[in-house]
Design a protein around this motif. Structure first.
Motif, PDB file in Angstrom:
ATOM      1  N   ALA A   1       1.076  -1.161  -0.117  1.00 14.40           N
ATOM      2  CA  ALA A   1      -0.303   0.338   0.003  1.00 14.40           C
ATOM      3  C   ALA A   1       1.200   0.951  -0.079  1.00 14.40           C
ATOM      4  O   ALA A   1       0.991   2.420  -0.864  1.00 14.40           O
ATOM      5  CB  ALA A   1      -1.483  -0.275   1.159  1.00 14.40           C
ATOM      6  N   PHE A   2       1.801   1.081   0.766  1.00 12.01           N
ATOM      7  CA  PHE A   2       2.575   2.476   0.407  1.00 12.01           C
ATOM      8  C   PHE A   2       3.505   2.946  -0.524  1.00 12.01           C
ATOM      9  O   PHE A   2       3.713   3.569  -1.333  1.00 12.01           O
ATOM     10  CB  PHE A   2       4.021   2.434   2.008  1.00 12.01           C
ATOM     11  CG  PHE A   2       4.997   3.434   2.002  1.00 12.01           C
ATOM     12  CD1 PHE A   2       4.751   4.224   2.838  1.00 12.01           C
ATOM     13  CD2 PHE A   2       6.123   3.648   1.234  1.00 12.01           C
ATOM     14  CE1 PHE A   2       5.855   5.446   2.621  1.00 12.01           C
ATOM     15  CE2 PHE A   2       7.227   4.185   0.864  1.00 12.01           C
ATOM     16  CZ  PHE A   2       7.556   5.115   1.577  1.00 12.01           C
ATOM     17  N   TRP A   3       3.660   2.283  -1.300  1.00 13.91           N
ATOM     18  CA  TRP A   3       4.100   1.633  -2.680  1.00 13.91           C
ATOM     19  C   TRP A   3       3.494   2.567  -3.769  1.00 13.91           C
ATOM     20  O   TRP A   3       3.716   2.466  -4.019  1.00 13.91           O
ATOM     21  CB  TRP A   3       4.600   0.100  -2.763  1.00 13.91           C
ATOM     22  CG  TRP A   3       5.559   0.397  -4.349  1.00 13.91           C
ATOM     23  CD1 TRP A   3       7.162   0.782  -4.610  1.00 13.91           C
ATOM     24  CD2 TRP A   3       5.271  -0.665  -5.167  1.00 13.91           C
ATOM     25  NE1 TRP A   3       7.245   0.674  -6.006  1.00 13.91           N
ATOM     26  CE2 TRP A   3       6.102   0.086  -6.569  1.00 13.91           C
ATOM     27  CE3 TRP A   3       4.048  -0.810  -5.859  1.00 13.91           C
ATOM     28  CZ2 TRP A   3       5.941  -0.564  -7.566  1.00 13.91           C
ATOM     29  CZ3 TRP A   3       4.428  -1.491  -7.012  1.00 13.91           C
ATOM     30  CH2 TRP A   3       5.394  -1.805  -8.299  1.00 13.91           C
ATOM     31  N   LEU A   4       2.567   1.520  -2.994  1.00 13.03           N
ATOM     32  CA  LEU A   4       1.384   2.003  -4.321  1.00 13.03           C
ATOM     33  C   LEU A   4       0.709   3.335  -4.242  1.00 13.03           C
ATOM     34  O   LEU A   4       0.742   4.636  -5.108  1.00 13.03           O
ATOM     35  CB  LEU A   4       0.292   1.710  -4.156  1.00 13.03           C
ATOM     36  CG  LEU A   4       0.039   0.052  -4.846  1.00 13.03           C
ATOM     37  CD1 LEU A   4      -1.730  -1.114  -4.240  1.00 13.03           C
ATOM     38  CD2 LEU A   4      -0.098  -0.026  -6.462  1.00 13.03           C
ATOM     39  N   ASN A   5       0.672   4.239  -2.823  1.00  8.01           N
ATOM     40  CA  ASN A   5       0.116   5.565  -2.765  1.00  8.01           C
ATOM     41  C   ASN A   5       1.375   6.869  -2.234  1.00  8.01           C
ATOM     42  O   ASN A   5       0.586   7.726  -2.667  1.00  8.01           O
ATOM     43  CB  ASN A   5      -1.130   5.128  -1.594  1.00  8.01           C
ATOM     44  CG  ASN A   5      -1.949   4.747  -1.670  1.00  8.01           C
ATOM     45  OD1 ASN A   5      -2.837   5.128  -2.318  1.00  8.01           O
ATOM     46  ND2 ASN A   5      -1.975   2.994  -1.129  1.00  8.01           N
ATOM     47  N   PHE A   6       2.437   6.134  -2.178  1.00  2.37           N
ATOM     48  CA  PHE A   6       3.515   7.455  -1.629  1.00  2.37           C
ATOM     49  C   PHE A   6       5.336   7.176  -2.621  1.00  2.37           C
ATOM     50  O   PHE A   6       6.119   8.126  -2.781  1.00  2.37           O
ATOM     51  CB  PHE A   6       4.521   7.041  -0.589  1.00  2.37           C
ATOM     52  CG  PHE A   6       2.909   7.397   0.194  1.00  2.37           C
ATOM     53  CD1 PHE A   6       2.083   8.194   0.645  1.00  2.37           C
ATOM     54  CD2 PHE A   6       2.444   6.084   0.740  1.00  2.37           C
ATOM     55  CE1 PHE A   6       0.786   9.028   1.241  1.00  2.37           C
ATOM     56  CE2 PHE A   6       1.214   6.507   1.445  1.00  2.37           C
ATOM     57  CZ  PHE A   6       0.627   7.705   1.822  1.00  2.37           C
ATOM     58  N   ARG A   7       5.230   6.234  -4.156  1.00  2.00           N
ATOM     59  CA  ARG A   7       5.906   5.814  -4.001  1.00  2.00           C
ATOM     60  C   ARG A   7       5.636   6.089  -5.907  1.00  2.00           C
ATOM     61  O   ARG A   7       5.053   5.492  -6.649  1.00  2.00           O
ATOM     62  CB  ARG A   7       6.455   4.379  -4.680  1.00  2.00           C
ATOM     63  CG  ARG A   7       7.254   4.176  -3.023  1.00  2.00           C
ATOM     64  CD  ARG A   7       8.328   4.851  -2.306  1.00  2.00           C
ATOM     65  NE  ARG A   7       9.125   5.480  -3.241  1.00  2.00           N
ATOM     66  CZ  ARG A   7      10.165   6.734  -3.136  1.00  2.00           C
ATOM     67  NH1 ARG A   7       9.825   7.640  -2.243  1.00  2.00           N
ATOM     68  NH2 ARG A   7      11.429   6.565  -3.545  1.00  2.00           N
ATOM     69  N   PRO A   8       6.845   7.056  -7.113  1.00  2.40           N
ATOM     70  CA  PRO A   8       6.784   7.226  -8.185  1.00  2.40           C
ATOM     71  C   PRO A   8       6.036   6.079  -9.247  1.00  2.40           C
ATOM     72  O   PRO A   8       5.142   5.838 -10.039  1.00  2.40           O
ATOM     73  CB  PRO A   8       7.575   7.691  -8.594  1.00  2.40           C
ATOM     74  CG  PRO A   8       8.385   8.550  -7.648  1.00  2.40           C
ATOM     75  CD  PRO A   8       7.925   7.273  -6.337  1.00  2.40           C
ATOM     76  N   MET A   9       6.857   4.699  -8.678  1.00  2.00           N
ATOM     77  CA  MET A   9       6.200   3.403 -10.000  1.00  2.00           C
ATOM     78  C   MET A   9       4.989   3.003  -8.872  1.00  2.00           C
ATOM     79  O   MET A   9       4.374   2.946  -9.836  1.00  2.00           O
ATOM     80  CB  MET A   9       7.569   2.352  -9.524  1.00  2.00           C
ATOM     81  CG  MET A   9       7.196   1.228 -10.911  1.00  2.00           C
ATOM     82  SD  MET A   9       8.864   0.618 -10.581  1.00  2.00           S
ATOM     83  CE  MET A   9      10.413   1.751 -11.412  1.00  2.00           C
ATOM     84  N   GLY A  10       5.318   2.795  -8.026  1.00  2.00           N
ATOM     85  CA  GLY A  10       4.247   2.026  -7.463  1.00  2.00           C
ATOM     86  C   GLY A  10       2.315   3.492  -8.103  1.00  2.00           C
ATOM     87  O   GLY A  10       1.545   2.736  -8.584  1.00  2.00           O
ATOM     88  N   ARG A  11       2.291   4.646  -7.815  1.00  2.00           N
ATOM     89  CA  ARG A  11       1.413   5.371  -8.484  1.00  2.00           C
ATOM     90  C   ARG A  11       1.634   5.489 -10.548  1.00  2.00           C
ATOM     91  O   ARG A  11       0.305   5.075 -10.776  1.00  2.00           O
ATOM     92  CB  ARG A  11       1.947   7.142  -8.285  1.00  2.00           C
ATOM     93  CG  ARG A  11       1.717   6.865  -6.661  1.00  2.00           C
ATOM     94  CD  ARG A  11       0.976   6.879  -6.759  1.00  2.00           C
ATOM     95  NE  ARG A  11      -0.489   7.939  -7.102  1.00  2.00           N
ATOM     96  CZ  ARG A  11      -1.704   7.802  -6.784  1.00  2.00           C
ATOM     97  NH1 ARG A  11      -2.272   6.369  -5.826  1.00  2.00           N
ATOM     98  NH2 ARG A  11      -3.014   8.236  -7.212  1.00  2.00           N
ATOM     99  N   ALA A  12       2.722   4.433 -10.637  1.00  2.00           N
ATOM    100  CA  ALA A  12       2.306   4.346 -12.439  1.00  2.00           C
ATOM    101  C   ALA A  12       1.703   3.148 -13.136  1.00  2.00           C
ATOM    102  O   ALA A  12       1.242   2.889 -13.868  1.00  2.00           O
ATOM    103  CB  ALA A  12       4.168   4.766 -12.958  1.00  2.00           C
ATOM    104  N   LEU A  13       0.982   2.187 -12.132  1.00  4.54           N
ATOM    105  CA  LEU A  13       0.995   1.206 -11.765  1.00  4.54           C
ATOM    106  C   LEU A  13      -0.811   1.844 -12.165  1.00  4.54           C
ATOM    107  O   LEU A  13      -1.466   1.018 -13.490  1.00  4.54           O
ATOM    108  CB  LEU A  13       0.382   0.569 -10.775  1.00  4.54           C
ATOM    109  CG  LEU A  13       1.187  -0.775 -10.654  1.00  4.54           C
ATOM    110  CD1 LEU A  13       2.584  -0.295 -10.469  1.00  4.54           C
ATOM    111  CD2 LEU A  13       0.728  -1.799  -9.675  1.00  4.54           C
ATOM    112  N   TYR A  14      -1.360   3.126 -11.874  1.00  4.42           N
ATOM    113  CA  TYR A  14      -2.927   3.355 -12.156  1.00  4.42           C
ATOM    114  C   TYR A  14      -2.710   3.738 -13.738  1.00  4.42           C
ATOM    115  O   TYR A  14      -4.156   3.380 -13.705  1.00  4.42           O
ATOM    116  CB  TYR A  14      -3.184   3.870 -10.632  1.00  4.42           C
ATOM    117  CG  TYR A  14      -3.283   3.832  -9.758  1.00  4.42           C
ATOM    118  CD1 TYR A  14      -4.590   2.844  -9.428  1.00  4.42           C
ATOM    119  CD2 TYR A  14      -2.880   3.525  -8.372  1.00  4.42           C
ATOM    120  CE1 TYR A  14      -4.836   2.471  -7.852  1.00  4.42           C
ATOM    121  CE2 TYR A  14      -2.762   3.212  -7.358  1.00  4.42           C
ATOM    122  CZ  TYR A  14      -3.921   2.514  -6.797  1.00  4.42           C
ATOM    123  OH  TYR A  14      -4.192   2.220  -6.059  1.00  4.42           O
TER     124      TYR A  14
END
Length: 339
Positions: free
Chosen positions: A204-217
């Motif tokens: 969840a931290f990776w998805l919401n607070f890291r650029p690569m995680g946000r890139a998934l959306y």
């Protein structure tokens, strides 16, 4: 004349009173609707299911039972975290259960037949899971094969390898320190429950607070637009499949410690449950929407349903039917809350 005025006054007061009543009723109704809409559909479904089972069974609403629920769904939950990432980018991973089986079997096979230290064989097992995820990612990106077809092929291959390395037989006799992990508690909380929650928090931290995680959306919403925006979509997608494979292998370790054995078919039957957890959690199979909170709620719904029906002595043959109905209701509640 005075009687007429008096009647008119009463009539006006009645109309005003009725109007205030209607206004109050509308306000309360609107308030209830807004509260219902503010609660995510999966969470509302979980609350309702817990209320029903609490009423039907006196053993449901206990600390011990809730800990049992988490323990029973820990490996499914860890696989579902990886599957949610794959679905988020618009893909699908049918191989998670088979990856669990093959990574656990390779681990046990190396330890029993070749005398490889168990710590090393465990790392190799995790590496096998990541390798299968890498193959899935490469096939679905650089190979331009549909993720459904690519992961179906690796699922078949992994299932065959898991059966081949030990001729279809289980492997038992893991080290005591490893099997003791299944019963280890930290401040009264089982270690497998801690691992499960830690996995979800990290993802969840990776998805919401890291650029690569946000890139998934962005990739799940529109891959071409994400690519034109400067995101290396192929690299990110391969990484997501690697993470899914690694988490499936980690789930295999938890299952192996609990059973003190490795079975070549372990985890394969959990594929539908894993996909159901993600879908109940509100993720779209088209990609671009979803998250760890919803997936975790979906996991709890599946766990509570299984546990509650077991407490009520519901036939195992009917349990999939009930879970199927729950999936439909949860999705309908989620869709309604979005309007």
């Amino acid at each position: 004349m005075s009687d007429t005025n008096h009647t008119a006054d009463l009539s006006g007061k009645s109309v005003a009173f009725a109007a205030r009543e209607r206004e109050g009723h509308t306000t309360v109704t609107d308030l209830l609707k807004s509260i219902t809409r503010a609660i995510p559909g999966p969470l509302l479904g979980l609350i309702l299911v817990c209320i029903v089972f609490s009423w039907l069974s006196p053993y449901f609403l206990t600390t011990r039972n809730f800990i049992n629920i988490f323990s029973q769904v820990s490996e499914i939950g860890i696989m579902a975290a990886g599957a949610a990432l794959v679905i988020l980018i618009g893909g699908i991973d049918l191989s998670v259960g088979a990856v669990l089986a093959v990574s656990l079997m390779v681990n046990a096979w190396l330890y029993r037949d070749f005398g490889v230290p168990f710590a090393l064989s465990t790392l190799i097992g995790l590496g096998v899971g990541a390798l299968v995820g890498f193959v899935n990612g490469v096939l679905s990106t650089y190979g331009r094969i549909q993720p459904f077809v690519a992961t179906l092929a690796t699922m078949s291959a992994c299932s065959g390898i898991a059966l081949f390395v030990t001729n279809g037989g289980p492997v038992t006799g893991f080290p005591d320190w490893f099997t003791n992990l299944a019963t280890l508690r930290v401040f009264g909380i089982p270690l497998e429950m801690i691992i499960l929650v830690a996995v979800y928090l990290c993802v969840a931290f990776w998805l919401n607070f890291r650029p690569m995680g946000r890139a998934l959306y962005a990739i799940g919403g529109n891959e071409e637009v994400a690519r034109l925006s400067g995101i290396d979509t192929r690299k990110v997608k391969v990484l997501v499949y690697v993470i899914a494979g690694l988490l499936a292998a980690l789930a295999g370790l938890i299952l192996g410690a609990r059973l003190d054995s490795a079975h070549p078919t372990a985890g394969i039957a959990d594929l539908l449950s894993v996909i159901a957890v993600v879908v109940i959690g509100g993720a779209s199979l088209a990609g671009g929407s979803g998250g760890m909170f919803g997936t975790f709620i979906g996991l709890l719904i599946i766990g509570v349903l299984r546990n509650g029906m077991a407490l009520l002595n519901v036939s195992p043959n009917l349990q999939p039917v009930v879970i199927g109905v729950a999936i439909i209701l949860a999705v309908m509640l989620d869709r309604r809350s979005q309007h």
